[in-house]
Design a protein around this motif. Structure first.
Motif, mmCIF file in Angstrom:
data_model
loop_
_atom_site.group_PDB
_atom_site.id
_atom_site.type_symbol
_atom_site.label_atom_id
_atom_site.label_comp_id
_atom_site.label_asym_id
_atom_site.label_seq_id
_atom_site.Cartn_x
_atom_site.Cartn_y
_atom_site.Cartn_z
ATOM 1 N N UNK A 53 0.829 -1.208 0.000
ATOM 2 C CA UNK A 53 0.000 0.000 0.000
ATOM 3 C C UNK A 53 0.861 1.256 0.000
ATOM 4 N N UNK A 54 1.952 1.215 0.742
ATOM 5 C CA UNK A 54 2.876 2.352 0.781
ATOM 6 C C UNK A 54 3.478 2.606 -0.601
ATOM 7 N N UNK A 55 3.936 1.527 -1.245
ATOM 8 C CA UNK A 55 4.523 1.658 -2.575
ATOM 9 C C UNK A 55 3.480 2.150 -3.576
ATOM 10 N N UNK A 56 2.284 1.596 -3.512
ATOM 11 C CA UNK A 56 1.219 1.992 -4.444
ATOM 12 C C UNK A 56 0.819 3.453 -4.247
ATOM 13 N N UNK A 57 0.708 3.870 -2.996
ATOM 14 C CA UNK A 57 0.326 5.256 -2.721
ATOM 15 C C UNK A 57 1.363 6.225 -3.248
#
Length: 285
Positions: A53-57
């Motif tokens: 989620x961090x990478x996607x955000x």
């Protein structure tokens, strides 16, 4: 009277073998193992989802990667810093400061707690000061430590100041919980205060000392990082401050992750050592 030799009973390995566990108990153990594996997998899954989620955000610009960084950039920064050797140097500095802080605070805290147990007069006189020092925000002492101890030893001063008061209070509380019946019995048998301390009080306090040591891992690490924020020229706390000043969030995040790994490692070492100490002193099998 017969002179025939008496035959010894034929004791075989099958006869002395311990009875096997019941099928219900074995099923219970299998269930417990499955639950443990499920918990570990769930922990890893939660961590992987958070990283994804961090990478996607960051990729989708839901957050500004300049402010939050992202996992792939952290890996690149980690490899670069590891190749240079600076990351491991700063991690070693923080680790050494933390270990020294833990050792000093535990030794001094245990000694002061013993003094409080030994002398009721000293306990009643000094305990109010311990309570006040415990409530005092330790970060306020940072400038004083810097002036008195210099930029290097002020880190140790901050680490010890944060952990020693908690050490005194926890160990002294553990002393008070030890059965007074045993101490009265020792006293009735003519034992001295030193003999009661050595034979009853300290051995019975092993679980409490280990619990205090586990608490001190986190407290001392906090004190070390706070000291490095204020005055240090090396260490993970120094890297965090430096990275924030030059707006390199990758450096800040890598340093925080190394702090997390260091805290887990130290806590694991204390847990293993504590388990061995408890077994040696017959507190658990």
């Amino acid at each position: 009277m017969s002179s025939l030799p008496v035959s010894e009973p034929n004791v075989t390995a099958e006869a002395v073998r311990k009875p096997s566990a019941s099928p219900q108990y074995e099923a219970y153990l299998r269930t417990q193992k499955r639950n443990q594996r499920a918990i570990r997998l769930a922990r890893l899954a939660v961590f992987a989802v958070l990283l994804a989620l961090w990478e996607l955000a960051a990729e989708r610009r839901w957050v500004d990667p300049m402010l939050t960084s992202q996992p792939t950039r952290l890996m690149s920064s980690f490899q670069e810093l590891a190749f240079e050797g600076s990351l491991f140097h700063h991690t070693w500095v923080t680790s050494l400061e933390t270990l020294i802080g833990i050792a000093v605070s535990m030794v001094l805290g245990l000694a002061i707690a013993v003094v409080f147990w030994w002398s009721t007069f000293a306990s009643k006189v000094l305990e109010p000061y311990v309570v006040v020092l415990n409530a005092l925000p330790k970060v306020a002492l940072g400038p004083i430590f810097y002036i008195w101890l210099g930029d290097r030893f002020s880190v140790y001063g901050m680490a010890i100041a944060i952990s020693i008061i908690v050490t005194i209070m926890m160990i002294e509380s553990g002393f008070k919980e030890i059965s007074r019946t045993k101490l009265k019995l020792m006293e009735s048998l003519g034992a001295s205060r030193y003999q009661m301390l050595r034979m009853v009080l300290l051995p019975a306090s092993v679980p409490n000392v280990i619990a205090t040591l586990k608490v001190n891992v986190g407290l001392t690490l906090v004190g070390v990082v706070m000291g490095e924020f204020l005055s240090s020229k090396a260490g993970l706390g120094y890297l965090i401050i430096y990275g924030g000043q030059v707006f390199q969030m990758d450096l800040v995040m890598v340093s925080i992750m190394m702090l997390a790994l260091l805290s887990v490692l130290l806590y694991g070492i204390v847990t293993v050592a504590g388990h061995y100490a408890l077994k040696k002193n017959h507190f658990e099998t």
